[in-house]
Design an enzyme around this catalytic site. Structure first.
Site, short mmCIF file in Angstrom:
data_model
loop_
_atom_site.label_atom_id
_atom_site.label_comp_id
_atom_site.label_asym_id
_atom_site.label_seq_id
_atom_site.Cartn_x
_atom_site.Cartn_y
_atom_site.Cartn_z
N ARG A 45 0.86 -1.18 0.00
CA ARG A 45 0.00 0.00 0.00
C ARG A 45 0.90 1.23 0.00
O ARG A 45 1.27 1.73 1.05
CB ARG A 45 -0.91 -0.03 1.23
CG ARG A 45 -1.90 1.14 1.33
CD ARG A 45 -2.81 0.92 2.53
NE ARG A 45 -3.77 1.99 2.71
CZ ARG A 45 -3.52 3.13 3.37
NH1 ARG A 45 -2.34 3.34 3.90
NH2 ARG A 45 -4.47 4.04 3.48
N SER A 116 -12.94 -2.82 0.64
CA SER A 116 -13.27 -2.17 1.91
C SER A 116 -14.73 -1.74 1.88
O SER A 116 -15.17 -1.10 0.93
CB SER A 116 -12.42 -0.91 2.12
OG SER A 116 -11.08 -1.25 2.28
N LYS A 145 -4.10 6.31 8.90
CA LYS A 145 -4.85 6.76 7.72
C LYS A 145 -5.52 8.08 8.05
O LYS A 145 -6.44 8.13 8.86
CB LYS A 145 -5.89 5.70 7.35
CG LYS A 145 -6.70 6.01 6.09
CD LYS A 145 -7.63 4.85 5.78
CE LYS A 145 -8.78 5.21 4.88
NZ LYS A 145 -8.47 5.21 3.46
#
Ligand code: TZP
Ligand code: MG
Length: 221
Positions: A45, A116, A145
């Site tokens: 990621r 998600s 995040k």
């Protein structure tokens, strides 16, 4: 769905997610240590301030993919479907702001597809459109995040399992070996973590502790 759900469930036990900006040490060393500690799945990621792009991103992806391959850990790419197809990754993980899951499914064929979701409706759509697993969170507060949605605790997970939705589920957000157990007890198949492993003094020990806390509950289930 492209992967056998039972196989998917065991891959989700300790799902390590990371990019170069999440690590205080060399990402290759962090990944190698995490694998030694017992992670079961890895997601690349590469996101956020200071992240790599283009050739540099691809080069790091290939290095991390090679490390995963040596240990038979499937290598998932976050968001970047083009990169996943180009380097022949084992799967992709997308969010609600990415392309629709059925479009992505057509692009990736039988690779693993994770989505998600934050509501029953998003979960049902992801399932209908061919997701192999869904990710839900943030379960606990997280500082990793910046644009994370509101903390949901175990409410949504419990709602999903009460509605008899059987798709493999992984929780994310603020998870550590200390707070992982309630998630598994509430019906998650595993935990996904960034900082609990990538920022640990010993990523190997952190991964091993997470694996123990998940497995202890699963054996008792
Ligand atoms: N999605 C929801 S929370 C989160 C993502 C990617 C960040 C998880 O990071 P950490 O460090 O495990 O809380
Ligand atoms: Mg995304």
């Amino acid at each position: 769905m492209a992967v056998n759900p039972q196989a998917m469930r065991s891959l989700l036990k300790v799902y390590f997610i990371m990019g170069s900006t999440n690590c205080c040490q060399n990402p290759e060393n962090v990944l190698q240590a995490a694998i030694k500690g017992g992670i079961t799945l890895f997601q690349f990621r590469e996101k956020g301030a200071g992240c790599l792009h283009g050739k540099e991103k691809e080069s790091l992806a290939k290095k991390l993919q090679a490390i995963c391959k040596q240990s038979n850990i499937p290598f998932i790419v976050n968001d970047d479907i083009e990169l996943a197809v180009k380097i022949n990754a084992d799967g992709v993980h997308i969010g609600q702001d990415d392309e629709a899951a059925d479009v992505v499914r057509r692009k990736i064929g039988s690779k693993i597809l994770g989505v998600s979701v934050h509501s029953m409706q998003e979960a049902e759509t992801a399932i209908r459109q061919g997701a192999d697993y869904i990710g839900i969170g943030p379960i606990y507060p997280t500082s990793t995040k910046a644009d994370a949605k509101a903390v949901q605790g175990l409410t949504f997970l419990t709602e999903l399992r009460s509605a008899d939705i059987q798709i493999p589920v992984v929780g994310i957000g603020g998870i550590t070996s200390e707070n992982a157990s309630p998630l598994i007890e509430a019906g998650a198949d595993g935990v996904s973590v960034i900082s609990a492993i990538s920022q640990a003094d010993s990523p190997e020990k952190a991964a091993a502790k997470l694996y123990d806390s998940v497995n202890r509950i699963m054996r008792n289930a």
